[in-house]
Enzyme design. Structure first.
Site, PDB file in Angstrom:
ATOM      1  N   GLN A 260      34.437  -7.759  -0.981  1.00 21.97           N
ATOM      2  CA  GLN A 260      33.796  -7.010   0.100  1.00 21.97           C
ATOM      3  C   GLN A 260      34.555  -7.199   1.415  1.00 21.97           C
ATOM      4  O   GLN A 260      34.820  -8.325   1.828  1.00 21.97           O
ATOM      5  CB  GLN A 260      32.338  -7.498   0.253  1.00 21.97           C
ATOM      6  CG  GLN A 260      31.526  -6.727   1.269  1.00 21.97           C
ATOM      7  CD  GLN A 260      31.282  -5.278   0.888  1.00 21.97           C
ATOM      8  OE1 GLN A 260      30.987  -4.969  -0.272  1.00 21.97           O
ATOM      9  NE2 GLN A 260      31.425  -4.381   1.836  1.00 21.97           N
TER      10      GLN A 260
ATOM     11  N   LYS B 110      24.651  -3.081  -4.411  1.00 16.39           N
ATOM     12  CA  LYS B 110      25.628  -2.887  -5.489  1.00 16.39           C
ATOM     13  C   LYS B 110      25.173  -3.623  -6.739  1.00 16.39           C
ATOM     14  O   LYS B 110      25.229  -3.096  -7.849  1.00 16.39           O
ATOM     15  CB  LYS B 110      27.002  -3.429  -5.057  1.00 16.39           C
ATOM     16  CG  LYS B 110      27.742  -2.515  -4.111  1.00 16.39           C
ATOM     17  CD  LYS B 110      29.020  -3.167  -3.598  1.00 16.39           C
ATOM     18  CE  LYS B 110      29.715  -2.229  -2.617  1.00 16.39           C
ATOM     19  NZ  LYS B 110      30.850  -2.842  -1.931  1.00 16.39           N
TER      20      LYS B 110
ATOM     21  N   ASP C  51      38.058  -0.751  -6.331  1.00 13.95           N
ATOM     22  CA  ASP C  51      38.087  -0.119  -5.008  1.00 13.95           C
ATOM     23  C   ASP C  51      39.276   0.836  -4.878  1.00 13.95           C
ATOM     24  O   ASP C  51      39.324   1.651  -3.963  1.00 13.95           O
ATOM     25  CB  ASP C  51      38.196  -1.198  -3.911  1.00 13.95           C
ATOM     26  CG  ASP C  51      36.892  -1.389  -3.157  1.00 13.95           C
ATOM     27  OD1 ASP C  51      36.041  -0.481  -3.204  1.00 13.95           O
ATOM     28  OD2 ASP C  51      36.728  -2.446  -2.513  1.00 13.95           O
TER      29      ASP C  51
END
Ligand code: NAD
Length: 298
Positions: free
Chosen positions: A104, A60, A127
């Site tokens: 995460q 990422k 997200d």
């Protein structure tokens, strides 16, 4: 769309599409830097030392920088307390250089992922997991939506065009991160929706009615050839590691070799997977645009 048994389904190349999307994002970032004088920044928080998460986070970060964005990485010890993690989230919420925040998952078991996600400013929730963003999507007014179904939607539109109105979409799986938001996005695109899950009694028959079949169950080879209508577009979200003799390999939820009569299908790997990080950056850009539009009209 008459398909006979000699027809081969087109391959939906997620890798190629993700590369194109990243290139478009990079070009947009360059333009927006010039017009706003600001740089989109993404903060990624990793707690503990899960090796798969570490690889994912590194990838990422690399792609964020390649897109011309700023990447802020926070690696916290596995013993980090809930209060310490929440304190970092609050700090990132206030940081003007941070437009997107991603924590995460999975978190170490002593931490409550829901409390952490709900502490993120919804306008920085790249997200798309915050209840505000789930609610915005559910009421047909989406802002930041979950990356995996967003990527699926892009692949569906790349295959069928922008207008999906009236098509019958069947989604296998009803998780909050894939199945449910996928169903809502397709409903917002005026599809007729059926959601199939582990308690559904006639899954094969329902899937056979699908013009668009999205499968996110996490069960290798669940969807067989006779579950697929000739000419259907099949999006296989599943990632399953199976043992193949001495080695292991990754397969999807669809028996790929039996899907030749589909109009098009995503391979696993190389279909939906590569789109997810690209969509994370797309969401960061969306957050940046929304922020500057809000500032401009404030
Ligand atoms: P989950 O376990 O949270 O949900 C699975 C869903 O599938 C549930 O709603 C369940 O009811 C349904 N299901 C399970 N067995 C079934 C069966 N036999 N018949 C019908 N439905 C069944 O999983 P998730 O987080 O939604 O992920 C699903 C799959 O997608 C996993 O393989 C995961 O690894 C993969 N995934 C891939 C990406 C990507 O970037 N490509 C991202 C997220 C998840």
């Amino acid at each position: 769309m008459g398909m006979d048994k000699f027809t081969r389904a087109a391959n939906i190349d997620g890798k190629e599409y993700a590369a194109e999307l990243l290139e478009r994002i990079r070009a947009d970032v360059e333009t927006l830097k010039a017009t706003t004088g600001a740089v989109p920044g993404l903060a990624v928080v990793l707690v503990g030392d899960d090796p798969a998460s570490a690889i994912y986070v590194a990838s990422k970060q690399r792609q964020t920088v390649a897109a011309g964005m700023k990447s802020f990485e926070y690696r916290l010890a596995a013993e980090t307390s809930q209060d310490e993690l929440l304190e970092l989230v609050h700090r990132l919420n206030e940081d003007p250089e941070v437009y997107g925040i991603l924590v995460q998952l999975p978190l170490p078991v002593h931490l409550d992922p829901n409390a952490v996600i709900q502490a993120i400013n919804p306008d920085k929730d790249v997200d798309g997991f915050h209840v505000s963003n789930a609610g915005r999507l559910a009421t047909g007014n989406p802002a930041l939506v979950p990356c995996t179904p967003l990527g699926c939607m892009m692949l569906i539109k790349a295959t069928l065009g922008e207008n999906l109105s009236g098509l019958h979409a069947v989604i296998v799986g009803k998780s909050n991160i894939v199945g449910k938001p996928m169903a809502q996005m397709l409903m917002n695109a005026h599809c007729t929706i059926t959601v199939v899950h582990s308690q559904t009694r006639n899954a094969a028959e329902l899937c056979r009615a699908a013009d668009i079949l999205v499968v996110a169950a996490g069960r290798a080879g669940l969807v067989r050839g006779d579950w697929i209508k000739p000419g259907a577009v099949v999006i296989d979200v599943g990632i399953n590691r199976i043992q193949d003799g001495e080695k292991s390999r990754i397969v999807g939820d669809v028996a790929y070799g039996e899907a030749g009569h589909a109009r098009a299908i995503t391979p696993v790997p190389g279909g939906v997977g590569p789109m997810t990080i690209a969509c994370l950056l797309s969401n960061t850009l969306t957050a940046f645009r929304r922020h500057h539009a809000m500032v401009a009209t404030a």
